[in-house]
Design an enzyme around this catalytic site. Structure first.
Site, PDB file in Angstrom:
ATOM      1  N   TYR A 196       0.877  -1.281   0.203  1.00  0.00           N
ATOM      2  CA  TYR A 196      -0.110  -0.100   0.084  1.00  0.00           C
ATOM      3  C   TYR A 196       0.946   1.229  -0.047  1.00  0.00           C
ATOM      4  O   TYR A 196       0.469   2.307  -0.516  1.00  0.00           O
ATOM      5  CB  TYR A 196      -0.853   0.027   1.153  1.00  0.00           C
ATOM      6  N   ILE A 197       2.015   1.632   0.562  1.00  0.00           N
ATOM      7  CA  ILE A 197       2.817   2.527   0.444  1.00  0.00           C
ATOM      8  C   ILE A 197       3.679   2.489  -0.664  1.00  0.00           C
ATOM      9  O   ILE A 197       4.241   1.252  -0.944  1.00  0.00           O
ATOM     10  CB  ILE A 197       3.939   2.481   1.718  1.00  0.00           C
TER      11      ILE A 197
END
Length: 906
Positions: A864-865
């Site tokens: 997600y990052i």
């Protein structure tokens, strides 16, 4: 309000459940406000507790599990579609099974009898609260942790709104400027007298001429050439000049670097539907055929060793070989499913026979004894482990050589690594979480089940002797090389390119670029759904509430990855029993989430959202009815595409995680050691994980790991104390100078601990010397030289005996003789400083590990990052990227590492 008005929003649905009417009367809103008055807008909070909890009672309506194991069908996303159509979305790299749904019985989680909470009623237990250490905050802060995080989240969202407006304003200005330029250029061919006069802009009271459109073309300055264009335009002189230098290895390396395909610098690459022009590969690697057990090794049934037909024996070995996996063999569902499949095979093969050839029917699982099979497999495993290093190396080399042709393919003329080119061997399905099909037999995959995808001009790889491929396709829109359907869930399995390949990298790149694109629109989306939370139209209000939950609390939308594995739930498929409302604004989520893992969360929501959920749960709705009965994932995603092309619910998770991390990193000004910087990064990552609800169950081995780390720290503290006593041995007067307190042993390192630690050090030294001796002997044997005799080992172990004697003497006298060459007080003092530094580093690492026990940092960092943010941190604060990404991840995110510098901004 009349009862008829009260019940107005609800009607009976065609699926025998209760479905809301299409509009919400204002009277219903007013009634809800009277029941639960709001004292102004309540800011949404963060997760109060970290789940999942230990027990899930799915039989009682008050417990928010899956009550009946069945969910009303919303229809398969692939119904009536070919595999090609199903994979043509922006998720085309994912198997079709990821878009299918099955309804299966959820299994009750067993109680841990050894738990220290075993006397507490299970339903009363809750997950542990978030601790300050989990986000790197001091526990003695005056501000409550949840308040601090909520405030931080609000600031991050305000910054997002400001950024979105700024980006759109800038883009609008750029577009206007471009339009003016185009209009200006189009006027060049029009006679000056007929051109429209534009008022000149003033700068500090002076008229500024911005365009040279009035200047005759022949007098206009020619466009400047860039350096690259100038060099390209300069003709290369031939013949004369200096002779060309001989190409060095360094030159070739530079040339190779220049020739590297930097696809991320061409954002248009891969945007079309056609993924390749030419594709060549060698197919897949099949597992070896089953080799029957030795005749002496048999399954024992009711005390009698029995002979099984080959196929039945293979299935028996699946179970017998894994008796060490207690988490599976102690699971009643696993055993039940296995025995059902085992007896099906036995029925087909004529069951078992005794030594005299008499048929023995195997009917009861508890009469089966698989231990002889397990013991044989354990002996084989031990034998393989005991092989000399040279033989292990030779076996691995032979395996690598056999598989080498399958490891790479040629994709549009470029060599690309293939990911999972091995066909999964048969065995027992384990599944994740509480999967209802755990224990089922995974059948052997045959070539007749496999479809290959390859270029038309390429040579089709030969199928194994006596077999043929199911089908050969030339699907240029697919990124798969081979596919087949497995028998457990009917899911399609695909052979894809490796994570570090161009295609996979492009997929990740596009995912994160889509999240970056969302930052331009996030403020409009949030304002729209906040307005629609009060809409009279039920469908709009449900959609707005769902987007709110997805955005604020990172709930999965549903119908996503994992739904085919078991009865799992997402936001759009929440049922009546999955949420509990606690006035004035607390919502408890409790359901089986992705991978059949229980999702439990307590959150504070906006007052209007709380009221909406109450309306969506309004009687006569009851257990089993949908909360969002007028919403589907597809309709939600279709609505989101109105804001930007390709926007789906899952983009919010990526955006929120990346944007939050970007804001946290922007404010960082770090100094100190590399471990301290790594901890700061992990603290930021941990905040992202908590704010975005990325959680995990505490690993069973966590307490043991922390205990081992503490033991290592205590060992270093013991060494500091011993070194201090060595200073006294070198200079007895030092005790008076520094004071007796300086030389005292730490109180918690008592005599018993010291004795145990010393024994452990002696044992460790003995093992180290023994292993080194054995390794050297193996090398001598491999080289055909004479091995060392056991006497050599005895001589080497004398040093261990000396160490044991030294410890015994120290314990008796309380004195420690100085060690090392020419020991001095200054040298020993320097050694103490080094030891203290190591202790501090280990303490930081231990705090970091403790903080991570319930937070899935890996999930945030990998999925997600945006990996470019990690690269920015690495370059900005001079921390090796190896501290954040393993070798595999460095290959996967090679594009991110090479494409940004420390000034890049998400």
């Amino acid at each position: 309000m009349s009862s008829s008005e009260d019940d107005a929003p609800l009607v009976k649905s065609k699926s025998n459940g209760v479905k809301s009417q299409d509009r919400i009367p204002k009277a219903v809103d007013r009634a809800m406000d009277r029941i639960n008055p709001s004292n102004g807008t309540v800011e949404p909070g963060i997760s109060i507790r970290m789940g999942p909890v230990e027990e899930m009672d799915i039989d009682q309506p008050v417990t928010n599990g899956n009550a009946n194991g069945k969910r009303k069908s919303r229809g398969s996303l692939t119904n009536g579609r070919t595999y090609k159509e199903a994979s043509s979305s922006d998720d085309d790299d994912k198997p079709l099974s990821k878009r299918r749904r099955t309804s299966q019985q959820a299994k009750q989680v067993q109680q841990d009898s050894e738990s220290e909470l075993s006397d507490v009623p299970l339903r009363a237990r809750k997950p542990p609260k978030v601790t300050p250490a989990q986000i790197g905050e001091d526990s003695d802060s005056d501000t409550p942790l949840t308040t601090k995080l909520v405030k931080e989240k609000q600031n991050i969202e305000k910054a997002a709104e400001k950024e979105a407006k700024a980006i759109r304003t800038k883009e609008k200005a750029t577009a206007n400027k471009r339009k003016s330029k185009v209009e200006s250029e189009s006027d060049d061919d029009v006679p000056l007298a007929k051109q429209k006069k534009q008022p000149a802009k003033k700068a500090n009271g002076v008229r500024k001429v911005e365009s040279d459109s009035d200047v005759p073309l022949r007098k206009k300055a020619p466009p400047k050439k860039t350096k690259a264009k100038a060099e390209a335009a300069t003709p290369v002189k031939k013949g004369k000049g200096k002779a060309k230098k001989e190409e060095t290895e360094e030159d070739r390396e530079v040339e190779d670097e220049e020739e590297e395909y930097r696809w991320w610098e061409d954002p248009t690459k891969g945007d079309g539907t056609k993924k390749w022009a030419t594709l060549e590969h060698n197919g897949v690697v099949f597992p070896p055929p089953y080799e029957p057990l030795p005749k002496r090794v048999k399954l024992v049934y009711d005390g009698v060793p029995v002979i099984l037909q080959k196929d039945a024996e293979e299935v028996a070995t699946f179970y017998g070989s894994m008796l060490h996996s207690t988490v599976n063999i102690e699971n009643p569902t696993f055993n039940k499913n296995f025995f059902e499949d085992f007896t099906t095979i036995l029925d087909k093969t004529g069951h078992a026979k005794d030594k005299d050839g008499n048929t023995i029917k195997i009917k009861k699982f508890d009469k089966c004894d698989f231990k002889p099979i397990f013991e044989w497999f354990e002996a084989e495993r031990a034998k393989k482990k005991a092989l000399p290093a040279a033989e292990k190396k030779a076996l691995k080399a032979a395996k690598d050589e056999a598989e080498a042709p399958y490891m790479f393919c040629t994709w549009d003329g470029r060599k690309q690594k293939v990911g999972n080119f091995r066909v999964e061997p048969p065995g027992l399905f384990r599944g994740r979480g509480e999967h209802p099909k755990t224990g089922r037999v995974k059948k052997r995959v045959l070539p007749e089940q496999i479809t290959l995808n390859i270029g038309k001009e390429a040579k089709v790889p030969d199928a194994p002797a006596g077999h043929r491929w199911k089908e050969i396709k030339h699907d240029q829109e697919g990124t798969w090389l081979a596919m087949w359907q497995e028998n457990i869930n009917g899911a399609y399995k695909y052979v894809m390119l490796a994570a570090n390949s161009d295609i996979k990298g492009q997929s990740d790149y596009k995912k994160f670029e889509k999240a970056r694109e969302l930052k331009k629109h996030i403020d409009r989306i949030r304002k729209d759904y906040e307005r629609e939370l009060k809409s009279e139209k039920m469908a709009d209000r449900q959609r707005a509430t769902a987007i709110y939950l997805i955005d604020k609390f990172a709930l999965r939308a549903g119908n996503e990855k994992g739904d085919d594995e078991a009865e799992t739930v997402g936001c759009c498929s929440l049922k009546y029993q999955h949420i509990t409302l606690k006035p004035p604004n607390k919502v408890v989520f409790d359901f089986l989430g992705k991978d059949s893992i229980r999702f439990y969360d307590e959150v504070d929501v906006d007052a209007q959202v709380f009221k909406n959920l109450k309306i969506f749960k309004k009687p006569p709705k009851t257990e089993g009815d949908d909360i969002f009965d007028r919403l589907t994932t597809s309709s939600l995603n279709k609505h989101l595409t109105n804001y930007m092309p390709g926007l789906t619910a899952k983009v919010f998770r990526t955006y929120n995680a990346s944007w939050t991390m970007a804001r946290l990193l922007k404010d960082m000004k770090l100094e100190g050691t590399i471990p301290e910087k790594v901890k700061e990064y992990n603290d930021a990552n941990r905040k992202v994980a908590i704010l975005c609800n990325h959680k995990r169950t505490v690993a069973a081995s966590h307490a043991i790991s922390i205990e081992k780390m503490q033991e290592k720290i205590n060992g270093l503290r013991y060494q500091v104390w011993r070194t201090k006593l060595m200073m006294i041995d070198v200079d007895p007067k030092i005790k008076k100078k520094k004071g007796a307190e300086y030389f005292e042993r730490p109180a918690d390192l008592d005599d018993e601990w010291v004795k145990q630690h010393q024994d452990a050090l002696v044992d460790e030294q003995r093992q180290k010397i023994t292993k080194k001796f054995e390794k050297e002997n193996e090398k001598l044997k491999a080289d055909g030289e004479k091995e060392m005799k056991p006497k050599e080992l005895d001589e080497r172990l004398e040093i261990v005996d000396d160490l044991a004697k030294k410890f015994k003497k120290e314990n008796k006298t309380g004195k420690v003789e100085a060690e090392g060459k020419g020991p001095t007080v200054d040298k020993l003092d320097g050694n103490i400083d080094k030891l203290i530094q190591r202790i501090e580093t280990m303490k930081v690492q231990m705090e970091d590990k403790e903080g991570n026990k319930e937070v899935a940092l890996g999930t945030s960092k990998i999925n997600y990052i945006d990996p470019r943010l990690t690269v920015v941190f690495s370059k900005k604060f001079n921390v090796p990227i190896e501290r954040f990404f393993s070798k595999t991840l460095r290959e996967k995110f090679d594009w991110a590492i090479k494409s940004v510098d420390e000034d890049w901004d998400f």
